[in-house]
Motif scaffolding. Sequence first.
Motif, PDB file in Angstrom:
ATOM      1  N   ARG A   1     -25.323  35.676   3.277  1.00  0.00           N
ATOM      2  CA  ARG A   1     -25.464  34.449   3.936  1.00  0.00           C
ATOM      3  C   ARG A   1     -25.984  35.688   5.104  1.00  0.00           C
ATOM      4  NH1 ARG A   1     -19.812  33.995   2.892  1.00  0.00           N
ATOM      5  NH2 ARG A   1     -18.751  32.565   2.376  1.00  0.00           N
ATOM      6  N   THR A   2     -25.945  36.210   5.254  1.00  0.00           N
ATOM      7  CA  THR A   2     -27.566  37.111   6.122  1.00  0.00           C
ATOM      8  C   THR A   2     -28.319  37.450   6.025  1.00  0.00           C
ATOM      9  OG1 THR A   2     -25.150  37.534   7.378  1.00  0.00           O
ATOM     10  CG2 THR A   2     -27.528  39.063   7.873  1.00  0.00           C
TER      11      THR A   2
ATOM     12  N   HIS B   1     -23.212  40.177   1.124  1.00  0.00           N
ATOM     13  CA  HIS B   1     -24.089  39.938   2.577  1.00  0.00           C
ATOM     14  C   HIS B   1     -25.555  38.861   2.837  1.00  0.00           C
ATOM     15  CE1 HIS B   1     -22.249  43.234   4.652  1.00  0.00           C
ATOM     16  NE2 HIS B   1     -22.861  43.915   3.524  1.00  0.00           N
TER      17      HIS B   1
ATOM     18  N   THR C   1     -23.340  40.253  10.845  1.00  0.00           N
ATOM     19  CA  THR C   1     -23.754  38.738  10.632  1.00  0.00           C
ATOM     20  C   THR C   1     -25.044  38.612  11.692  1.00  0.00           C
ATOM     21  OG1 THR C   1     -23.407  38.184  12.939  1.00  0.00           O
ATOM     22  CG2 THR C   1     -21.710  38.242  12.166  1.00  0.00           C
ATOM     23  N   LEU C   2     -26.204  37.768  10.962  1.00  0.00           N
ATOM     24  CA  LEU C   2     -27.589  37.920  11.387  1.00  0.00           C
ATOM     25  C   LEU C   2     -27.548  37.642  13.455  1.00  0.00           C
ATOM     26  CD1 LEU C   2     -29.975  37.220  10.203  1.00  0.00           C
ATOM     27  CD2 LEU C   2     -30.427  34.023  10.602  1.00  0.00           C
TER      28      LEU C   2
ATOM     29  N   VAL D   1     -29.104  45.899   8.338  1.00  0.00           N
ATOM     30  CA  VAL D   1     -27.737  45.126   7.302  1.00  0.00           C
ATOM     31  C   VAL D   1     -27.027  45.840   6.649  1.00  0.00           C
ATOM     32  CG1 VAL D   1     -27.533  42.797   5.841  1.00  0.00           C
ATOM     33  CG2 VAL D   1     -28.750  42.475   7.933  1.00  0.00           C
TER      34      VAL D   1
END
Length: 420
Positions: A123-124, A121, A210-211, A199
């Motif tokens: 990106r998040t 994860h 996702t964030l 997360v």
Amino acid sequence: MNDTPGWASPGSAPSDGQEAGVPRPAQPADDSGTPSDSPSKWSKTQPPPGQWSAPSAPGSGPVPPAPRPAPNWGGSPGPGPGGQYPGWGQTPLAAKPGVIPLRPLGVGEILDGAVSTLRAHWRTVLGVTIVVAVISQIGDILVQRYLLPEPVDVDPNASPTEALNQAVDAMQSTLLALAPSLFITIIGTLFTTAVLTVVISRSVLGRSVTLSDAWHEARPRLLQLLGLTLLLPVMGAAIVTVGILPGLLIGSGAGIALTMLGGLASVVVLIWLMVNFSLSSPALMLERQSIVASMRRSAKLVKGTWWRIFGILLLTMLLTFVVSMIIAVPFSLIAMAVDGDGLSGLLSGSGPDFGWPFLIITGIGTVISTSITLPISAGVSVLLYVDQRIRREALDLELARAAGVPGYGSERPGNDAPRG
């Protein structure tokens, strides 16, 4: 020998002293079907053991001997995850829908799970850590440049009492200088911990997040998490103050010795409490508990395994420190080479007077190291919480059901993350 009720290894003989109610092998029967007490009518000539086979029909080939039992007879006969029956004597493989297998974890698996979460994860995780680290570092740079007081001058020829007073003044000045940076760090850690806990809990179930989803789920718990984040440092400061205050009030040589002894004792108590409360944040976020209830919950989960958790947390601190140094040292060297005034002041002994180039370059290094080490620290904390609940409360079954692993039942509504 298996002590499970109703289980006996096939072919085992009756135990010595077997009661009359337990079935025994029947005696040979005569033609009428009744047991016979007469001498045996079996032929005295018998084939060698293990080579006898039942008579076969005319024209048929020899009947192959019965297969031998598989080794380790008596192993667990139950189905493993997915309803598949493992081989006899084999340990069923644990389900692994996400970054960790759903069973009690080892130290390496906890660290690997934290790193795997960062990779899966990224990106998040990096989205939240980089933003928070940049904002925190800008605030810290501004504080260092404009708000830090001048350091207290220490007289090397001072008497013991004067040296103690100078040490107290230097400590007060240091605390005042660190207070703004500490507050900025606490606020940054607060947001990062809240989002990363969500997360990591989703990554245990093998689900993407996702964030915005993580923020939406973490936002209702921010006030409670802020209270917990502020309470723990205040508690630690109070413990240290109580430990060193008597020596500071007494003064003289005896006061210095008492201050050192009290400070050492307070540090030991502080470490013990911090390990006991190290799982408070995951308990607060994932079980929706209050501040005090989450601290009690953490102490309950840590009870009996204090040294193990202390060792894992200490190892995590050492690893993150090494990673931080590997990243920060090159940036610091570059910053000192670029900022000539600060380097000349450091070499002359008058004290460094670093300017904007030094602060900016070292700030970039700090942002990079924080973005890498903070997710690992948060991941270890959350995975330690999950591991303790698996060991004590069989949380692995609930997680397997929530992840939809075949053979564990259907998922209950609303179980998007491990909760109490």
